[in-house]
Design a protein around this motif. Sequence first.
Motif, PDB file in Angstrom:
ATOM      1  N   LYS A   1       0.662  -1.214   0.194  1.00  0.00           N
ATOM      2  CA  LYS A   1      -0.230   0.224   0.362  1.00  0.00           C
ATOM      3  C   LYS A   1       0.434   1.612  -0.024  1.00  0.00           C
ATOM      4  O   LYS A   1       0.549   2.326  -1.113  1.00  0.00           O
ATOM      5  CB  LYS A   1      -0.902  -0.209   0.921  1.00  0.00           C
ATOM      6  CG  LYS A   1      -2.036   1.387   1.521  1.00  0.00           C
ATOM      7  CD  LYS A   1      -2.411   0.770   2.294  1.00  0.00           C
ATOM      8  CE  LYS A   1      -3.621   2.518   3.103  1.00  0.00           C
ATOM      9  NZ  LYS A   1      -4.505   2.501   4.405  1.00  0.00           N
ATOM     10  N   THR A   2       1.663   1.185   0.852  1.00  0.00           N
ATOM     11  CA  THR A   2       3.053   2.509   0.687  1.00  0.00           C
ATOM     12  C   THR A   2       3.832   2.703  -0.366  1.00  0.00           C
ATOM     13  O   THR A   2       3.546   4.254  -0.938  1.00  0.00           O
ATOM     14  CB  THR A   2       3.765   2.165   2.119  1.00  0.00           C
ATOM     15  OG1 THR A   2       2.884   1.594   3.165  1.00  0.00           O
ATOM     16  CG2 THR A   2       4.480   3.409   1.986  1.00  0.00           C
TER      17      THR A   2
ATOM     18  N   SER B   1       1.059   8.165  -3.448  1.00  0.00           N
ATOM     19  CA  SER B   1       1.607   8.843  -3.808  1.00  0.00           C
ATOM     20  C   SER B   1       2.786   9.798  -3.029  1.00  0.00           C
ATOM     21  O   SER B   1       3.318  10.779  -2.899  1.00  0.00           O
ATOM     22  CB  SER B   1       0.859  10.018  -3.718  1.00  0.00           C
ATOM     23  OG  SER B   1       0.148  10.296  -2.977  1.00  0.00           O
ATOM     24  N   LYS B   2       3.477   8.823  -2.259  1.00  0.00           N
ATOM     25  CA  LYS B   2       4.293   9.642  -0.853  1.00  0.00           C
ATOM     26  C   LYS B   2       5.554   9.841  -2.109  1.00  0.00           C
ATOM     27  O   LYS B   2       5.626   9.332  -2.956  1.00  0.00           O
ATOM     28  CB  LYS B   2       4.152   8.333  -0.120  1.00  0.00           C
ATOM     29  CG  LYS B   2       3.359   8.914   0.902  1.00  0.00           C
ATOM     30  CD  LYS B   2       3.760   7.912   2.710  1.00  0.00           C
ATOM     31  CE  LYS B   2       2.503   7.551   3.490  1.00  0.00           C
ATOM     32  NZ  LYS B   2       2.035   6.803   4.152  1.00  0.00           N
TER      33      LYS B   2
ATOM     34  N   LYS C   1      11.460   4.984   3.778  1.00  0.00           N
ATOM     35  CA  LYS C   1      11.264   4.674   5.273  1.00  0.00           C
ATOM     36  C   LYS C   1      10.736   3.445   5.528  1.00  0.00           C
ATOM     37  O   LYS C   1      10.744   2.987   6.811  1.00  0.00           O
ATOM     38  CB  LYS C   1      11.520   6.173   5.539  1.00  0.00           C
ATOM     39  CG  LYS C   1      12.185   6.047   6.768  1.00  0.00           C
ATOM     40  CD  LYS C   1      11.824   7.845   7.395  1.00  0.00           C
ATOM     41  CE  LYS C   1      11.858   7.897   8.974  1.00  0.00           C
ATOM     42  NZ  LYS C   1      11.403   9.390   9.308  1.00  0.00           N
ATOM     43  N   GLU C   2       9.259   4.197   4.979  1.00  0.00           N
ATOM     44  CA  GLU C   2       8.227   3.592   6.010  1.00  0.00           C
ATOM     45  C   GLU C   2       8.032   1.231   5.536  1.00  0.00           C
ATOM     46  O   GLU C   2       7.942   0.842   6.531  1.00  0.00           O
ATOM     47  CB  GLU C   2       6.783   3.270   5.339  1.00  0.00           C
ATOM     48  CG  GLU C   2       6.613   5.060   5.357  1.00  0.00           C
ATOM     49  CD  GLU C   2       5.145   5.455   5.534  1.00  0.00           C
ATOM     50  OE1 GLU C   2       4.179   5.407   5.185  1.00  0.00           O
ATOM     51  OE2 GLU C   2       4.981   7.157   5.643  1.00  0.00           O
ATOM     52  N   ILE C   3       8.380   1.599   4.339  1.00  0.00           N
ATOM     53  CA  ILE C   3       8.370  -0.093   4.517  1.00  0.00           C
ATOM     54  C   ILE C   3      10.114  -0.647   4.598  1.00  0.00           C
ATOM     55  O   ILE C   3       9.398  -1.410   5.317  1.00  0.00           O
ATOM     56  CB  ILE C   3       9.215  -0.199   2.950  1.00  0.00           C
ATOM     57  CG1 ILE C   3       8.034   0.476   1.932  1.00  0.00           C
ATOM     58  CG2 ILE C   3       9.356  -1.649   2.083  1.00  0.00           C
ATOM     59  CD1 ILE C   3       7.445   0.463   0.172  1.00  0.00           C
TER      60      ILE C   3
END
Length: 320
Positions: free
Chosen positions: A183-184, A188-189, A196-198
């Motif tokens: 999803k991350t 559109s980030k 960083k999030e993954i």
Amino acid sequence: MDFFFVEYRDPLFGLIVLTALVFIIASSHYIWRIFASKDQKSKLDRFVKKFEINSTHQQILKNANLSIENLNFLAQIFTKSGEFEKAVGIYLIALQKSNEANQKEFIFFSLAQVYLKAGFLERSVEALLNALKIKARNKESLKLLKIVYLKLKDYDKVLDVLECLFELGENIYAEKALIKALKTQASSKEQEQKVKEILALSKDNEYILRLCFLYYKDKLTQMPKFENVIDLLNECKNPLNLEDEKYHEFFYAKNLSTKSIPIKNHKLKILKILNDNELSANLSFTYVCNNCKNQNPLFFYHCPFCYEFGKCEIYYEVKA
């Protein structure tokens, strides 16, 4: 106020009131069942008409004295032969002929599978939701619904279905983290924020580590297990993670590492011998589901046959 207290009146009056109440409740329930049955039949008719395909063969099957089992068997034959339109038509006839809830649930589930194979994802969702209305705690329907939502890239709904499976006792933690990572990645980030999030989700999760190895190899601080990425390593032109013995063996066998080490893996040993003799050997890969044992030419997180998560095992052979 004493009017409402039966004990102050004749016992026969109380019995009459009780009998009347039971009669009213029973009558109300019966009338509700009639309307509910009509509403259910109306919804079923609308579903069938929405996707019905008129043909001479269908009219013959409608009029034929075939059991639900016969129709299901016939539909399965057409499904296996890839004639999805005919299979759908037969399942819709079976729906109209079935009277039992468990039969309808099975037909809706089978219909959803056909729609999925034919590429009609939205129709597959609708059929599965109808199956779940009949039996909400059906793991197989929920797992298939999860796959369809995943193909539609509707990650929020995938996460909702995973929560339902968690309530039914399924271990969803590794899969849930992977869906969040996907999803991350699709969001559109900013790229830096995505990475960083993954990476934050990847700790001790081999599925996300493989995903990161594929897209963000240079950012990894924890490398995936050798067995889970050997096919991706085969595409590497430069050696990496040589501190790991298995990685080192692999790159030495491919003549990409000059530091000589003993090779314990007999397949890699054969690969090394062939490469040393300039026979241009390489590895070929097959992907097998440990649950249903079916083979696939491509890596999968969810088995395309039984829809189970995390059952893919990578097999490899040396080819010259």
